[in-house]
Design a protein around this motif. Structure first.
Motif, PDB file in Angstrom:
ATOM      1  N   GLU A   1       0.845  -1.185   0.000  1.00  0.00           N
ATOM      2  CA  GLU A   1       0.000   0.000   0.000  1.00  0.00           C
ATOM      3  C   GLU A   1       0.888   1.245   0.000  1.00  0.00           C
ATOM      4  OE1 GLU A   1      -3.784   1.732   2.547  1.00  0.00           O
ATOM      5  OE2 GLU A   1      -3.263  -0.409   2.670  1.00  0.00           O
ATOM      6  N   ILE A   2       0.581   2.191  -0.899  1.00  0.00           N
ATOM      7  CA  ILE A   2       1.396   3.401  -1.043  1.00  0.00           C
ATOM      8  C   ILE A   2       0.491   4.626  -1.073  1.00  0.00           C
ATOM      9  CG2 ILE A   2       3.219   2.190  -2.298  1.00  0.00           C
ATOM     10  CD1 ILE A   2       2.070   3.508  -4.880  1.00  0.00           C
TER      11      ILE A   2
ATOM     12  N   LEU B   1      -4.186  16.512  -1.439  1.00  0.00           N
ATOM     13  CA  LEU B   1      -3.113  15.602  -1.808  1.00  0.00           C
ATOM     14  C   LEU B   1      -3.231  14.283  -1.057  1.00  0.00           C
ATOM     15  CD1 LEU B   1      -0.579  15.401  -3.574  1.00  0.00           C
ATOM     16  CD2 LEU B   1       0.748  16.288  -1.653  1.00  0.00           C
ATOM     17  N   ASN B   2      -3.104  13.199  -1.793  1.00  0.00           N
ATOM     18  CA  ASN B   2      -3.188  11.823  -1.289  1.00  0.00           C
ATOM     19  C   ASN B   2      -4.616  11.394  -0.930  1.00  0.00           C
ATOM     20  OD1 ASN B   2      -0.393  11.093  -1.427  1.00  0.00           O
ATOM     21  ND2 ASN B   2      -0.036  12.362   0.387  1.00  0.00           N
ATOM     22  N   GLU B   3      -5.573  12.320  -0.993  1.00  0.00           N
ATOM     23  CA  GLU B   3      -6.944  11.992  -0.614  1.00  0.00           C
ATOM     24  C   GLU B   3      -7.931  12.096  -1.772  1.00  0.00           C
ATOM     25  OE1 GLU B   3      -8.304  14.134   2.820  1.00  0.00           O
ATOM     26  OE2 GLU B   3      -6.340  14.026   3.793  1.00  0.00           O
ATOM     27  N   GLU B   4      -7.595  12.905  -2.786  1.00  0.00           N
ATOM     28  CA  GLU B   4      -8.523  13.125  -3.883  1.00  0.00           C
ATOM     29  C   GLU B   4      -7.793  13.092  -5.226  1.00  0.00           C
ATOM     30  OE1 GLU B   4     -11.800  16.114  -1.769  1.00  0.00           O
ATOM     31  OE2 GLU B   4     -10.170  16.962  -2.986  1.00  0.00           O
ATOM     32  N   ALA B   5      -8.550  12.737  -6.261  1.00  0.00           N
ATOM     33  CA  ALA B   5      -8.036  12.786  -7.640  1.00  0.00           C
ATOM     34  C   ALA B   5      -9.179  13.217  -8.549  1.00  0.00           C
ATOM     35  CB  ALA B   5      -7.498  11.424  -8.072  1.00  0.00           C
ATOM     36  N   GLY B   6      -8.835  13.853  -9.656  1.00  0.00           N
ATOM     37  CA  GLY B   6      -9.862  14.326 -10.583  1.00  0.00           C
ATOM     38  C   GLY B   6     -10.051  13.376 -11.744  1.00  0.00           C
ATOM     39  N   LEU B   7     -11.298  13.120 -12.104  1.00  0.00           N
ATOM     40  CA  LEU B   7     -11.625  12.232 -13.226  1.00  0.00           C
ATOM     41  C   LEU B   7     -12.261  13.049 -14.339  1.00  0.00           C
ATOM     42  CD1 LEU B   7     -13.241   9.163 -11.401  1.00  0.00           C
ATOM     43  CD2 LEU B   7     -10.873   9.495 -12.048  1.00  0.00           C
ATOM     44  N   HIS B   8     -11.691  12.980 -15.543  1.00  0.00           N
ATOM     45  CA  HIS B   8     -12.212  13.738 -16.686  1.00  0.00           C
ATOM     46  C   HIS B   8     -12.950  12.775 -17.600  1.00  0.00           C
ATOM     47  CE1 HIS B   8     -11.793  17.107 -19.747  1.00  0.00           C
ATOM     48  NE2 HIS B   8     -12.252  16.103 -20.470  1.00  0.00           N
ATOM     49  N   TYR B   9     -14.271  12.834 -17.580  1.00  0.00           N
ATOM     50  CA  TYR B   9     -15.061  12.007 -18.498  1.00  0.00           C
ATOM     51  C   TYR B   9     -16.413  12.666 -18.715  1.00  0.00           C
ATOM     52  CZ  TYR B   9     -17.146  10.209 -14.121  1.00  0.00           C
ATOM     53  OH  TYR B   9     -17.763  10.097 -12.900  1.00  0.00           O
ATOM     54  N   GLN B  10     -17.077  12.248 -19.785  1.00  0.00           N
ATOM     55  CA  GLN B  10     -18.398  12.771 -20.102  1.00  0.00           C
ATOM     56  C   GLN B  10     -19.461  11.737 -19.722  1.00  0.00           C
ATOM     57  OE1 GLN B  10     -15.842  12.911 -22.799  1.00  0.00           O
ATOM     58  NE2 GLN B  10     -15.317  14.736 -21.649  1.00  0.00           N
ATOM     59  N   LEU B  11     -20.656  12.236 -19.388  1.00  0.00           N
ATOM     60  CA  LEU B  11     -21.702  11.349 -18.885  1.00  0.00           C
ATOM     61  C   LEU B  11     -22.201  10.346 -19.922  1.00  0.00           C
ATOM     62  CD1 LEU B  11     -23.821  13.702 -16.602  1.00  0.00           C
ATOM     63  CD2 LEU B  11     -22.343  11.819 -15.901  1.00  0.00           C
TER      64      LEU B  11
ATOM     65  N   ASP C   1       0.405  -3.016 -12.511  1.00  0.00           N
ATOM     66  CA  ASP C   1       1.532  -2.577 -11.682  1.00  0.00           C
ATOM     67  C   ASP C   1       1.056  -1.731 -10.508  1.00  0.00           C
ATOM     68  OD1 ASP C   1       4.481  -2.901 -13.240  1.00  0.00           O
ATOM     69  OD2 ASP C   1       2.708  -3.125 -14.491  1.00  0.00           O
ATOM     70  N   PHE C   2       0.028  -0.929 -10.755  1.00  0.00           N
ATOM     71  CA  PHE C   2      -0.547  -0.069  -9.719  1.00  0.00           C
ATOM     72  C   PHE C   2      -2.066  -0.149  -9.800  1.00  0.00           C
ATOM     73  CE2 PHE C   2       3.475   1.720 -11.044  1.00  0.00           C
ATOM     74  CZ  PHE C   2       4.117   2.092  -9.856  1.00  0.00           C
ATOM     75  N   VAL C   3      -2.721  -0.004  -8.664  1.00  0.00           N
ATOM     76  CA  VAL C   3      -4.180   0.083  -8.617  1.00  0.00           C
ATOM     77  C   VAL C   3      -4.560   1.192  -7.636  1.00  0.00           C
ATOM     78  CG1 VAL C   3      -6.355  -1.092  -8.137  1.00  0.00           C
ATOM     79  CG2 VAL C   3      -4.438  -2.389  -9.094  1.00  0.00           C
TER      80      VAL C   3
ATOM     81  N   LYS D   1      -7.652   3.370  -1.331  1.00  0.00           N
ATOM     82  CA  LYS D   1      -6.313   2.794  -1.141  1.00  0.00           C
ATOM     83  C   LYS D   1      -5.590   2.760  -2.484  1.00  0.00           C
ATOM     84  CE  LYS D   1      -7.364  -0.209   2.819  1.00  0.00           C
ATOM     85  NZ  LYS D   1      -7.433  -1.620   3.302  1.00  0.00           N
ATOM     86  N   ILE D   2      -4.263   2.792  -2.411  1.00  0.00           N
ATOM     87  CA  ILE D   2      -3.430   2.681  -3.605  1.00  0.00           C
ATOM     88  C   ILE D   2      -2.454   1.542  -3.385  1.00  0.00           C
ATOM     89  CG2 ILE D   2      -1.859   3.870  -5.180  1.00  0.00           C
ATOM     90  CD1 ILE D   2      -2.941   6.502  -4.129  1.00  0.00           C
ATOM     91  N   PHE D   3      -2.347   0.667  -4.375  1.00  0.00           N
ATOM     92  CA  PHE D   3      -1.470  -0.492  -4.284  1.00  0.00           C
ATOM     93  C   PHE D   3      -0.415  -0.449  -5.384  1.00  0.00           C
ATOM     94  CE2 PHE D   3      -5.734  -1.767  -2.889  1.00  0.00           C
ATOM     95  CZ  PHE D   3      -5.478  -2.193  -1.594  1.00  0.00           C
ATOM     96  N   ALA D   4       0.748  -0.993  -5.062  1.00  0.00           N
ATOM     97  CA  ALA D   4       1.812  -1.113  -6.055  1.00  0.00           C
ATOM     98  C   ALA D   4       2.392  -2.517  -5.988  1.00  0.00           C
ATOM     99  CB  ALA D   4       2.917  -0.089  -5.813  1.00  0.00           C
ATOM    100  N   LYS D   5       2.622  -3.111  -7.149  1.00  0.00           N
ATOM    101  CA  LYS D   5       3.258  -4.417  -7.230  1.00  0.00           C
ATOM    102  C   LYS D   5       4.745  -4.263  -6.933  1.00  0.00           C
ATOM    103  CE  LYS D   5       1.860  -7.202 -10.471  1.00  0.00           C
ATOM    104  NZ  LYS D   5       1.612  -7.846 -11.800  1.00  0.00           N
TER     105      LYS D   5
END
Length: 613
Positions: free
Chosen positions: A126-127, A180-190, A261-263, A299-303
């Motif tokens: 976990e990272i 930071l580390n808590e949120e990310a932005g997703l760019h997509y259309q409905l 590699d990452f999730v 959560k964020i995972f790395a192999k």
């Protein structure tokens, strides 16, 4: 090759002389992207960055940098996938040639995703977001973005991997108002698959669970961008293309690809939006800052020994050009099968893909007509503009070719064929107040603009000019006329101020030319631009300037225009105003200081010395 991981693919490329390791420490802020761009422009190898400043993880780019390398990666499964797509379009083939298609059928049976609930989570650590290679691509970008994500969501009414959606929607990791580390932005259309899933979750008052896979076998990345027919699972497609079943488990209610590699896992809640962008995009401009959904990071995972793949998005051609070519070779025939009468359609990469489509259709139903003119191709045009990603197009040029010799892939030859035959009083058809690509800022608002169809068919009507007509060298208010291509002349004008001012300029142009239509018969198109030398330097520049900087309903004019029964046409040349407008987004440009800084890698002793000769 049935790669079990991204690293196995990279080692295979290295073994075959198609990958170079960069051992020097490289800054994720602008440097890595600049190196990638320089190598890609030179047709260079895939890159493995072994020492990323600020991160312990390696990064890789230019993996799909050429169509030859992309096909090499999938050399063992490429024909099988083409065969399977052919069977989907024409199932009777399987009965006509059972032995020939047996292998494809067996491959399909082996493609179904494989769930392994006993898979131990110790495969991952976990990272945090701050542990990742936070790659900032262009100087005006709003932060660090993931450019090769595989964004996985499920239908809340029909959960499970076979009804899930896997798409490539950009993800902003840092900057703006994100925690930071808590949120990310997703760019997509409905209207995309993920948007449909969000709408259903919102209706139930529940958050939408999102899993973002990064890396893994390269087939997973291609599956995320593949325009698959309704009902075909991207994960099943990844299994066929990769020659290995997609493997996954569930943790905390989130789907985890055990090959990735990452999730990154998280949830999207209704009406939780924040400003996302700007971001250098595939049209060659920045997509500006707009509100888009926020993902609350779970959560964020790395192999172990994970590799972070990335690409750089900008004015084409870029690495995503190879993606487009790969998709066309795999499934190009499927589009024409889906639209009756359509023989070929080509989204022109040099014009940013979505703005410009060229299509070859059929004229089969009017053999009794005394004169050849567009009929069936008009219905085909409407079908094209109502189909999937093709619906984002602004310009559609469509014709029919009885000789079967014309190819939409040869852009200049196709354009010349159209310009020789187009009747500017009859063959121009506008769609106003409609949707265009969200990333295209030439319209009247976000995702709002217009379209135009040029549908030409019949006998040759004109010989095209091959130099600037003398009349255009003597204009007032327009200067430095330059030959762009047969039948097309570019005129340089003052900076665009307003549409009111433009109407005056076009009025002046009409006064000077309307009585000289016979002298301009060889010049069906005139392009007004800011810099004729740049616009006409090569075909790519002409296509990029003309079709990315024009909103058809607002920026197309004509010499001696008319409107009859709500149909618009012109008796003289068509005029396209392709100047930069105040509401346009700025073009992406390299940072000279960064360009100078990365020279060290290409000089003697650097990892890329002699690589680009």
């Amino acid at each position: 090759m049935s790669y079990v991981s991204l690293e196995e693919c990279l080692l295979d490329l290295e073994k075959n002389g198609q990958l170079v390791r960069i051992k020097e420490e490289v800054d994720a802020y602008l440097e890595m992207a600049a190196i990638h761009l320089r190598v890609h422009e030179a047709g260079g190898p895939a890159l493995l960055f072994e020492n990323v400043k600020g991160s312990r993880f390696r990064a890789a780019s230019n993996i799909f940098g050429t169509i030859e390398r992309s096909k090499f990666i999938f050399r063992d499964t490429f024909q099988l996938v083409q065969q399977l797509i052919g069977l989907k379009d024409d199932p009777v083939k399987a009965f006509k040639h059972p032995l020939q298609n047996l292998k494809a059928g067996l491959a399909a049976l082996k493609s179904f995703p494989l769930q392994n609930p006993l898979s131990k989570p110790v495969l991952y650590e976990e990272i945090k977001i701050t542990d990742l290679p936070l790659i900032h691509h262009w100087p005006m970008d709003g932060g660090a973005f993931i450019t090769l994500p595989q964004v996985y969501t499920e239908d809340i009414d029909e959960p499970g991997i076979m009804k899930a959606n896997l798409g490539m929607y950009r993800i902003q990791l840092t900057g703006n108002d994100y925690k930071l580390n808590e949120e990310a932005g997703l760019h997509y259309q409905l209207h995309r698959g993920i948007g449909v899933h969000q709408t259903k979750a919102d209706a139930k008052g529940l958050p939408m669970k999102v899993s973002c896979f990064v890396g893994g076998p390269p087939a997973h990345s291609v599956a995320a961008v593949m325009p698959l027919p309704e009902g075909i699972s991207e994960m099943a497609f990844a299994g066929v293309l990769g020659g290995r079943r997609f493997r996954y488990v569930y943790r905390d209610g989130f789907c985890i690809s055990t090959d990735a590699d990452f999730v990154i896992t998280g949830e999207v809640y209704q009406n939780e939006n924040k400003p996302e962008g700007p971001f250098g995009d595939h049209l060659g401009y920045y997509s500006l800052q707009h509100d888009f959904p926020v993902m609350r990071v779970h959560k964020i995972f790395a192999k172990k020994n994970a590799v972070w793949p990335f690409t750089v998005v900008g004015r084409p051609p870029q690495e995503d050009t190879s993606f487009g070519e790969l998709i066309h070779e795999l499934a190009g025939a499927a589009v024409s099968q889906e639209i009756p009468g359509l023989q070929e359609v080509h989204a022109v990469d040099a014009a940013g893909v979505h703005p410009l489509l060229l299509a070859v259709g059929s004229e089969r139903y009017t053999p009794y007509s005394p004169a050849k003119q567009p009929a069936e191709i008009l219905t085909i045009a409407n079908h094209i503009l109502g189909t999937g990603q093709l619906s984002l197009a602004k310009f559609l040029f469509i014709t029919a070719d009885d000789s079967k010799q014309l190819s939409a892939q040869n852009v200049q030859a196709f354009m010349e064929y159209m310009l020789e035959r187009i009747d500017l009083t009859r063959d121009i058809h506008f769609h106003t107040n409609t949707t265009i690509d969200t990333l295209d800022y030439s319209g009247t608002g976000l995702n709002t603009g217009s379209k135009v169809v040029f549908a030409a068919y019949g006998e040759v009507k004109r010989k095209l000019c091959t130099e600037v007509p003398q009349l255009l060298k003597e204009l007032n208010g327009f200067e430095n006329p330059q030959f762009a291509m047969p039948g097309v002349i570019a005129l340089q004008a003052k900076r665009f101020i307003s549409y009111d001012e433009t109407h005056k300029e076009i009025g002046s142009l009409n006064q000077q030319l309307a009585t000289h239509n016979p002298q301009l018969a060889t010049t069906p198109f005139m392009i007004i631009c800011d810099d004729t030398n740049f616009t006409t330097a090569n075909l790519k520049n002409y296509l990029w300037v003309t079709f990315t900087r024009c909103n058809p309903s607002h920026d197309i004019y004509g010499i001696d225009p008319f409107t009859e029964n709500k149909h618009w046409g012109c008796r003289g040349s068509l005029v396209i105003d392709a100047r930069i407008k105040p509401h346009h987004a700025p073009a992406v440009e390299k940072d000279p200081a960064v360009e100078k800084k990365i020279n060290r890698l290409f000089e003697k002793g650097g990892s890329l010395y002699n690589m680009l000769k």
